[in-house]
Scaffold this active site. Sequence first.
Site, PDB file in Angstrom:
ATOM      1  CG  HIS A 121      76.015  19.898 -13.137  1.00 49.73           C
ATOM      2  ND1 HIS A 121      75.397  20.559 -12.097  1.00 49.73           N
ATOM      3  CD2 HIS A 121      76.917  19.063 -12.558  1.00 49.73           C
ATOM      4  CE1 HIS A 121      75.896  20.149 -10.949  1.00 49.73           C
ATOM      5  NE2 HIS A 121      76.825  19.224 -11.193  1.00 49.73           N
ATOM      6  CG  HIS A 144      80.623  17.059 -11.955  1.00 49.47           C
ATOM      7  ND1 HIS A 144      80.040  18.137 -11.309  1.00 49.47           N
ATOM      8  CD2 HIS A 144      81.318  17.580 -13.002  1.00 49.47           C
ATOM      9  CE1 HIS A 144      80.372  19.249 -11.936  1.00 49.47           C
ATOM     10  NE2 HIS A 144      81.134  18.940 -12.962  1.00 49.47           N
TER      11      HIS A 144
END
Length: 302
Positions: A121, A144
Site C-alpha cells: 500500500h 503486508h
Amino acid sequence: MESKIGIVLLAVISIVYAGEEGSRWGYKQTVYGPTDWGLAAPLCTGQFQSPIDIITSSAQTNSSHNGLALTFDNTDGAISGSLTNNGHAPTVTLDKTKGGVTLAGGPLGQTTFSLEQFHFHFGCESNVGSEHTVDGNSYASEMHLVFYNTLYESFQEAASKSDGLSVIGVFLQVNGGFNEWLENIALSLTNVKFPSGGSYSPGGSIPLATLVPDLVSKNAPYYTYKGSLTTPPCYESVQWIVLKNPISVTKSQLEIMRSLSATSGNSLCNNFRPVNALNGRKLYKWPGNGKLPGLLSVPFYN
C-alpha cells in the site's frame, strides 16, 4: 482479470460485488469507497476493523509475548513467486514448491502460520501511504506479509476463521537509504502495469530476510492487536503484527509503484484504508532490544 487471480487471493484482495449492481469496491468514490465498503461487504462495518492508529503511549506489554520466530525453507530467506497487479495492490504470491516461510512466536505462541503472499500500500505523495499510522503519523508505504494458520488446509479455508490469519506489517520510509531487493521488485512491476496484464515471474528469488532484516531478528520490536483484513471482505480474522522498524524505500521506487494502473483506470496510489477505532481492543507491544533506528532521528516522510 478476476478469474486469473481469484484462485490465490480470493478472500483478501479480489474484486467484490455489491448485490445485483456488480459495483466494485475501491479507494475512490467512483466506486464503493472505503466509507461505503459495508454496502459491498457487510463485515467492513464491524467493530474490530483494521488498520488503526497505533498510539504508542497506550500500548501495553504482555508477559506471554516474546520475539517472532520465522523459519525459511531456503537459505537467506529466499522465496520465489508470481507478481500480479490486481487493480488494488501489487502482490507477490509465493510458489511454495520452491520453498516456504512459516511464522510462530510472539502473540501466536506455538501456532504455526504459513506465508501466502505479500503486497504493498502506498500514497500518491510520500507523506501518506501506510495503512497503519503511528501517533497520527503516516509512512510512505506499508508492506503486508499475509500468513494463514496451518491448522487449516489452505489460505482460502483459513481466511474467514477467527484464528485464521496473521499479517506482518512493515513500514517503508523515504530516508536516504537504498534497498537493492526492493529495487528489483519495483523494476519488475513494470511488467504488470495494468490489472489485465496477467502475472509475471521475476528472474531468480527474493531474499526476504534481506529485504526485511527484522524478520530474522527475535529481538525486533513490534506492536500487535486483533483486527481484520484491510480490504473487503474485511474478515475479522487477523492477528496483526506491525514491525516498529521501517525499511528504506526511494522516491524512484515509489514512482514506479505509482505508475501502475488501478481497476478504475486511475493511478494505483493512495490505496490505503483510513484508520479505524480500536473499540476497546488491547494494543500490545514487544519492545525488543534497542531503539527504532531512523524513526526518531528523521521525519516519517521526506
